[in-house]
Design a protein around this motif. Sequence first.
Motif, PDB file in Angstrom:
ATOM      1  N   GLY A 120      -0.728  -2.954  -6.984  1.00 26.37           N
ATOM      2  CA  GLY A 120      -2.073  -3.517  -7.090  1.00 26.37           C
ATOM      3  C   GLY A 120      -2.065  -5.024  -7.230  1.00 26.37           C
ATOM      4  N   VAL A 121      -1.125  -5.546  -8.008  1.00 27.27           N
ATOM      5  CA  VAL A 121      -1.005  -6.999  -8.163  1.00 27.27           C
ATOM      6  C   VAL A 121      -0.647  -7.648  -6.825  1.00 27.27           C
ATOM      7  N   LEU A 122       0.222  -7.005  -6.060  1.00 25.48           N
ATOM      8  CA  LEU A 122       0.598  -7.539  -4.754  1.00 25.48           C
ATOM      9  C   LEU A 122      -0.566  -7.465  -3.765  1.00 25.48           C
ATOM     10  N   GLU A 123      -1.414  -6.441  -3.898  1.00 25.95           N
ATOM     11  CA  GLU A 123      -2.613  -6.366  -3.054  1.00 25.95           C
ATOM     12  C   GLU A 123      -3.551  -7.524  -3.371  1.00 25.95           C
ATOM     13  N   PHE A 124      -3.590  -7.949  -4.627  1.00 25.36           N
ATOM     14  CA  PHE A 124      -4.396  -9.108  -5.024  1.00 25.36           C
ATOM     15  C   PHE A 124      -3.949 -10.351  -4.251  1.00 25.36           C
ATOM     16  N   ARG A 136      -2.703 -10.417  -1.400  1.00 19.62           N
ATOM     17  CA  ARG A 136      -3.085 -10.250   0.005  1.00 19.62           C
ATOM     18  C   ARG A 136      -4.600 -10.358   0.196  1.00 19.62           C
ATOM     19  N   GLY A 137      -5.353 -10.512  -0.876  1.00 15.13           N
ATOM     20  CA  GLY A 137      -6.801 -10.630  -0.777  1.00 15.13           C
ATOM     21  C   GLY A 137      -7.511  -9.306  -0.579  1.00 15.13           C
ATOM     22  N   ASN A 138      -6.867  -8.203  -0.986  1.00 12.71           N
ATOM     23  CA  ASN A 138      -7.438  -6.871  -0.791  1.00 12.71           C
ATOM     24  C   ASN A 138      -8.099  -6.403  -2.088  1.00 12.71           C
ATOM     25  N   THR A 139      -9.398  -6.568  -2.186  1.00 17.42           N
ATOM     26  CA  THR A 139     -10.126  -6.218  -3.407  1.00 17.42           C
ATOM     27  C   THR A 139     -10.065  -4.722  -3.687  1.00 17.42           C
ATOM     28  N   PHE A 140     -10.270  -3.908  -2.666  1.00 17.44           N
ATOM     29  CA  PHE A 140     -10.257  -2.456  -2.859  1.00 17.44           C
ATOM     30  C   PHE A 140      -8.874  -1.992  -3.315  1.00 17.44           C
ATOM     31  N   GLY A 141      -7.826  -2.452  -2.616  1.00 17.30           N
ATOM     32  CA  GLY A 141      -6.470  -2.043  -2.966  1.00 17.30           C
ATOM     33  C   GLY A 141      -6.089  -2.483  -4.367  1.00 17.30           C
ATOM     34  N   THR A 142      -6.475  -3.700  -4.740  1.00 16.85           N
ATOM     35  CA  THR A 142      -6.184  -4.201  -6.082  1.00 16.85           C
ATOM     36  C   THR A 142      -6.859  -3.339  -7.138  1.00 16.85           C
ATOM     37  N   THR A 143      -8.150  -3.080  -6.948  1.00 16.65           N
ATOM     38  CA  THR A 143      -8.909  -2.292  -7.919  1.00 16.65           C
ATOM     39  C   THR A 143      -8.349  -0.890  -8.058  1.00 16.65           C
ATOM     40  N   ALA A 144      -8.022  -0.259  -6.927  1.00 19.62           N
ATOM     41  CA  ALA A 144      -7.522   1.116  -6.954  1.00 19.62           C
ATOM     42  C   ALA A 144      -6.138   1.202  -7.593  1.00 19.62           C
ATOM     43  N   PHE A 145      -5.191   0.419  -7.104  1.00 19.50           N
ATOM     44  CA  PHE A 145      -3.813   0.554  -7.566  1.00 19.50           C
ATOM     45  C   PHE A 145      -3.634   0.109  -9.019  1.00 19.50           C
ATOM     46  N   VAL A 146      -4.251  -1.013  -9.397  1.00 22.81           N
ATOM     47  CA  VAL A 146      -4.130  -1.451 -10.791  1.00 22.81           C
ATOM     48  C   VAL A 146      -4.790  -0.433 -11.720  1.00 22.81           C
ATOM     49  N   SER A 147      -5.949   0.078 -11.323  1.00 19.40           N
ATOM     50  CA  SER A 147      -6.670   1.037 -12.170  1.00 19.40           C
ATOM     51  C   SER A 147      -5.905   2.350 -12.320  1.00 19.40           C
ATOM     52  N   GLY A 157       4.273   6.352 -11.330  1.00 20.51           N
ATOM     53  CA  GLY A 157       2.822   6.375 -11.153  1.00 20.51           C
ATOM     54  C   GLY A 157       2.144   5.216 -11.856  1.00 20.51           C
ATOM     55  N   GLY A 158       2.709   4.761 -12.990  1.00 21.17           N
ATOM     56  CA  GLY A 158       2.113   3.673 -13.736  1.00 21.17           C
ATOM     57  C   GLY A 158       2.575   2.303 -13.304  1.00 21.17           C
ATOM     58  N   LEU A 159       3.818   1.960 -13.628  1.00 16.64           N
ATOM     59  CA  LEU A 159       4.316   0.611 -13.390  1.00 16.64           C
ATOM     60  C   LEU A 159       4.379   0.260 -11.907  1.00 16.64           C
ATOM     61  N   ALA A 160       4.965   1.127 -11.091  1.00 16.98           N
ATOM     62  CA  ALA A 160       5.115   0.816  -9.663  1.00 16.98           C
ATOM     63  C   ALA A 160       3.754   0.656  -8.990  1.00 16.98           C
ATOM     64  N   GLY A 180       0.790  -1.223   0.000  1.00 14.36           N
ATOM     65  CA  GLY A 180       0.000   0.000   0.000  1.00 14.36           C
ATOM     66  C   GLY A 180       0.825   1.275   0.000  1.00 14.36           C
ATOM     67  N   PRO A 181       1.813   1.413   0.892  1.00 16.23           N
ATOM     68  CA  PRO A 181       2.617   2.637   0.906  1.00 16.23           C
ATOM     69  C   PRO A 181       3.339   2.908  -0.407  1.00 16.23           C
ATOM     70  N   LEU A 182       3.794   1.833  -1.081  1.00 17.80           N
ATOM     71  CA  LEU A 182       4.443   2.009  -2.385  1.00 17.80           C
ATOM     72  C   LEU A 182       3.459   2.574  -3.399  1.00 17.80           C
ATOM     73  N   GLY A 183       2.280   1.967  -3.481  1.00 16.13           N
ATOM     74  CA  GLY A 183       1.282   2.445  -4.429  1.00 16.13           C
ATOM     75  C   GLY A 183       0.873   3.880  -4.158  1.00 16.13           C
ATOM     76  N   LEU A 184       0.694   4.217  -2.895  1.00 14.96           N
ATOM     77  CA  LEU A 184       0.306   5.578  -2.535  1.00 14.96           C
ATOM     78  C   LEU A 184       1.412   6.584  -2.831  1.00 14.96           C
TER      79      LEU A 184
END
Length: 211
Positions: free
Chosen positions: A80-84, A86-97, A72-75, A33-37
Amino acid sequence: MPSSTLAPPATAATPAATVATVATVAERRANPGPLGLAAFALTTFVLSLFNSGLISNAALSAVVLPLALFYGGLAQFVAGVLEFRRGNTFGTTAFVSYGAFWMSFAGYVKFVVPTLPADQAHVATGWFLVAWFIFTAYMSIAALRLDLAHRALFIVLALTFLFLALGDLAETTALTHTGGFLGLLCAGIAWYISFAVVAQETWGRKVLPLG
């Protein structure tokens, strides 16, 4: 936003020591999460400097597009893939999108905008941003179940997309500048959340409140 990990039951093929090792490895899995943010915050901050009018647009492509593609894109996409995992649907959807948003933005500015009629580019850009406002609006509703900092982040981001879209569609500099300043605020909130989570996981205790 951690998720629980269930270790498989011990069998003859998977002795208890192995199960314990698997559980320990799972517990040590880093929080992406901190990386994506951070990736989102830094790229949004730099682009918003231009959108707010604080910096001339002459250097936009040279400065923003590499960040949009790789950080902003690749990282963020990787986060988001790593959040997947971890089973985090919200984090996956947000970061990948939003990772895909930055990569598509880089491609759009670099390859598509130069091919558009000069009097139509602002319309295409405006609707591109409207679509992302719609996505962010329903993510904001989902974020209402999260802490105050995340709620503020998504609401401000939705307003950022809205004002930038209106600024392009109406060709109104004041609206675009407003969207730029909202983007700066959005970047600040995202950095704050990233810092708070990194500090908490590094120090082993809550350092900054998230609300």
